[in-house]
Design an enzyme around this catalytic site. Sequence first.
Site, PDB file in Angstrom:
ATOM      1  N   LYS A  22      30.069  45.504  36.511  1.00 12.56           N
ATOM      2  CA  LYS A  22      31.342  45.939  37.104  1.00 12.56           C
ATOM      3  C   LYS A  22      32.514  45.574  36.196  1.00 12.56           C
ATOM      4  O   LYS A  22      33.370  46.413  35.903  1.00 12.56           O
ATOM      5  CB  LYS A  22      31.509  45.249  38.468  1.00 12.56           C
ATOM      6  N   ASN A  23      32.537  44.305  35.742  1.00 16.10           N
ATOM      7  CA  ASN A  23      33.711  43.839  35.008  1.00 16.10           C
ATOM      8  C   ASN A  23      33.805  44.380  33.584  1.00 16.10           C
ATOM      9  O   ASN A  23      34.790  44.165  32.892  1.00 16.10           O
ATOM     10  CB  ASN A  23      33.754  42.312  34.992  1.00 16.10           C
ATOM     11  N   ARG A  91      42.545  44.930  42.243  1.00 14.04           N
ATOM     12  CA  ARG A  91      43.580  44.362  41.372  1.00 14.04           C
ATOM     13  C   ARG A  91      43.435  44.806  39.922  1.00 14.04           C
ATOM     14  O   ARG A  91      44.398  44.838  39.170  1.00 14.04           O
ATOM     15  CB  ARG A  91      43.523  42.839  41.426  1.00 14.04           C
ATOM     16  N   CYS A 115      45.783  37.441  46.431  1.00 16.74           N
ATOM     17  CA  CYS A 115      44.505  37.935  46.938  1.00 16.74           C
ATOM     18  C   CYS A 115      43.729  36.742  47.462  1.00 16.74           C
ATOM     19  O   CYS A 115      44.173  35.606  47.352  1.00 16.74           O
ATOM     20  CB  CYS A 115      43.738  38.681  45.862  1.00 16.74           C
ATOM     21  N   ARG A 120      46.839  34.779  41.356  1.00 18.32           N
ATOM     22  CA  ARG A 120      46.495  35.653  40.217  1.00 18.32           C
ATOM     23  C   ARG A 120      47.687  36.386  39.604  1.00 18.32           C
ATOM     24  O   ARG A 120      47.810  37.612  39.708  1.00 18.32           O
ATOM     25  CB  ARG A 120      45.415  36.656  40.637  1.00 18.32           C
ATOM     26  N   ASP A 305      32.735  33.265  38.634  1.00 16.36           N
ATOM     27  CA  ASP A 305      32.120  34.288  39.490  1.00 16.36           C
ATOM     28  C   ASP A 305      30.705  33.910  39.947  1.00 16.36           C
ATOM     29  O   ASP A 305      30.107  34.637  40.737  1.00 16.36           O
ATOM     30  CB  ASP A 305      32.068  35.641  38.760  1.00 16.36           C
ATOM     31  N   ARG A 405      31.965  46.071  46.912  1.00 15.43           N
ATOM     32  CA  ARG A 405      32.818  46.139  45.721  1.00 15.43           C
ATOM     33  C   ARG A 405      32.043  45.776  44.465  1.00 15.43           C
ATOM     34  O   ARG A 405      32.420  46.203  43.360  1.00 15.43           O
ATOM     35  CB  ARG A 405      33.998  45.163  45.856  1.00 15.43           C
TER      36      ARG A 405
HETATM   37  C1  UD1 Z   1      38.471  38.569  35.620  1.00 12.46           C
HETATM   38  C2  UD1 Z   1      37.310  39.121  36.405  1.00 12.46           C
HETATM   39  C3  UD1 Z   1      36.967  38.188  37.551  1.00 12.46           C
HETATM   40  C4  UD1 Z   1      36.727  36.761  37.027  1.00 12.46           C
HETATM   41  C5  UD1 Z   1      37.881  36.302  36.149  1.00 12.46           C
HETATM   42  C6  UD1 Z   1      37.643  34.966  35.473  1.00 12.46           C
HETATM   43  C7  UD1 Z   1      37.511  41.506  36.143  1.00 12.46           C
HETATM   44  C8  UD1 Z   1      37.822  42.821  36.767  1.00 12.46           C
HETATM   45  N1  UD1 Z   1      37.661  40.415  36.917  1.00 12.46           N
HETATM   46  O1  UD1 Z   1      39.585  38.500  36.506  1.00 12.46           O
HETATM   47  O2  UD1 Z   1      35.793  38.670  38.202  1.00 12.46           O
HETATM   48  O3  UD1 Z   1      36.611  35.871  38.121  1.00 12.46           O
HETATM   49  O4  UD1 Z   1      38.133  37.277  35.117  1.00 12.46           O
HETATM   50  O5  UD1 Z   1      36.471  35.019  34.718  1.00 12.46           O
HETATM   51  O6  UD1 Z   1      37.091  41.431  35.002  1.00 12.46           O
HETATM   52  N2  UD1 Z   1      46.378  33.974  34.908  1.00 12.46           N
HETATM   53  C9  UD1 Z   1      47.731  33.714  34.805  1.00 12.46           C
HETATM   54  N3  UD1 Z   1      48.529  34.690  34.267  1.00 12.46           N
HETATM   55  C10 UD1 Z   1      48.056  35.889  33.853  1.00 12.46           C
HETATM   56  C11 UD1 Z   1      46.680  36.146  33.975  1.00 12.46           C
HETATM   57  C12 UD1 Z   1      45.846  35.171  34.504  1.00 12.46           C
HETATM   58  O7  UD1 Z   1      48.196  32.645  35.181  1.00 12.46           O
HETATM   59  O8  UD1 Z   1      48.844  36.721  33.388  1.00 12.46           O
HETATM   60  C13 UD1 Z   1      45.468  32.943  35.462  1.00 12.46           C
HETATM   61  C14 UD1 Z   1      44.807  33.365  36.777  1.00 12.46           C
HETATM   62  O9  UD1 Z   1      45.633  33.112  37.884  1.00 12.46           O
HETATM   63  C15 UD1 Z   1      43.556  32.541  36.767  1.00 12.46           C
HETATM   64  C16 UD1 Z   1      43.190  32.459  35.279  1.00 12.46           C
HETATM   65  O10 UD1 Z   1      44.369  32.784  34.567  1.00 12.46           O
HETATM   66  O11 UD1 Z   1      43.838  31.244  37.235  1.00 12.46           O
HETATM   67  C17 UD1 Z   1      42.079  33.397  34.863  1.00 12.46           C
HETATM   68  O12 UD1 Z   1      42.384  34.718  35.293  1.00 12.46           O
HETATM   69  P1  UD1 Z   1      41.867  36.004  34.500  1.00 12.46           P
HETATM   70  O13 UD1 Z   1      40.959  35.571  33.423  1.00 12.46           O
HETATM   71  O14 UD1 Z   1      43.039  36.819  34.123  1.00 12.46           O
HETATM   72  O15 UD1 Z   1      41.038  36.768  35.618  1.00 12.46           O
HETATM   73  P2  UD1 Z   1      41.054  38.315  35.916  1.00 12.46           P
HETATM   74  O16 UD1 Z   1      41.174  39.090  34.655  1.00 12.46           O
HETATM   75  O17 UD1 Z   1      42.002  38.603  37.026  1.00 12.46           O
END
Ligand code: UD1
Length: 440
Positions: A22-23, A91, A115, A120, A305, A405
């Site tokens: 999925k990711n 998201r 969420c 996030r 995850d 999902r």
């Molecule tokens: C992706 C995955 C999700 C997985 C996560 C961490 C997808 C669609 N989803 O989510 O399944 O759990 O990686 O491996 O691929 N953060 C900030 N600012 C930002 C972006 C992130 O503070 O601009 C923080 C987030 O709140 C979180 C951490 O960074 O605490 C990691 O988030 P991130 O790696 O961005 O996760 P996603 O891409 O949302």
Amino acid sequence: MEKLVIQGGYRLEGRIVASGAKNAALPILIATLLAPGEHRLANVPDLADISSTLSLLGRLGCPSLVAPTLRVDTTRITFCEAPYDIVSRMRASVLALGPLLARHGEAIVSMPGGCAIGTRPIDQHLKGLEALGCRFELTGGNIHGRTDGLVGAEIDLDMPTVGGTENILMAAVLAEGHSVIRNAAREPEIVDLANFLTTLGARISGAGTSEIEVEGVPRLTPASRPYRVMSDRIEVGTYLCAGAVTGGDVTVTQCDPRVMRSVLAKLSDAGATIETTDDSVRLVMEGPLRPFELTTEPHPGFPTDMQAQLCAVAAMAEGTSTINERIFENRFMHAAEMRRMGANITVTGNHATVRGTGKLSSATVMASDLRASAALVISALAADADIPADERGVSQMRHIHHLDRGYDDLVGKLRTLGGHVGRVADELDDLDALRAATEA
Ligand code: UD1
């Protein structure tokens, strides 16, 4: 509305095939926006998040056809807005920002908001895109981005965000000149996205390390052959956990064990025997599960995850396990529902103590987010193992849209392994539900 019904206590045994990730599929589908024309993708999983992504692409003017190989036609982008109804469902829609700005010069994406597993934020996505020459304003709950042309830049991320790295990478491939993304996320799904972009003509090096370099190109073109999306390491890990808690023997084929070393190591710590080949992994569980310590970290550390699923494994171990969640706040939503199944879990902030007793019992539970739901399924498969089969209860799980999902054919795969699992209408009573569950 439907619910899942599971009669636990049966040993899972056999072979299943991993689905596409999925990711990886989500960003790759969104990346098709970068290259006008028809794209073909293989191994895309059949999931609600994929349908949401195809709806998003459709709204942008890019129709798709799912069977037999997924095709998306991105010849024209007629609209540049990811609306609230889609972003609120998924998201990852925020990943459309980078490609839309790079190809179209403008993008409007509804603010994702909080969420179930934390706030996030997307500040790092915006910081990187701004460095490449985008301007953003926030109006009416939407992020409105514009650019007169992207120019390569050096970007230092504050944390290795997966989505942030992907968004910035997708914009940088069409920026003029050289870009560097430092402190980039190293997840295998980023490597898969980079491989896909390379088939379109992008010039990328260092994907999978914390420093990604991109030499921008003026245009990208769809590849002549279908791109095969990588297999889902989280799905594979979930079935291995189900094998572990049922004292089972589970083999998952068409997957890549090299990208899930931290999960396999943790399952070994818990007492499982793990055998791998180049494209399969087998878990054999003999004897009791042992307690363990686990801390989630960015790749190659233990993935957040898989934290909930291992929490279910810890509940079936004999002894005390500790789990530290370092990626997301509020990611122990499964704990309260698992307590209803007899698990002894104490959560303090981002730390959980699981006092395993080797036993869980059937219960009616509510799914709260995708991986929390997976933990409940694993717990339900283990429940009532200590009592004779004809006296066991049936666990019922509601709100299973969360599972839809992220798990392709969950019921079919668990039944292949001998699980007593069914999916029935919400209003069916216990007896009908039990019948459905034992039809497996
Ligand atoms: C992706 C995955 C999700 C997985 C996560 C961490 C997808 C669609 N989803 O989510 O399944 O759990 O990686 O491996 O691929 N953060 C900030 N600012 C930002 C972006 C992130 O503070 O601009 C923080 C987030 O709140 C979180 C951490 O960074 O605490 C990691 O988030 P991130 O790696 O961005 O996760 P996603 O891409 O949302």
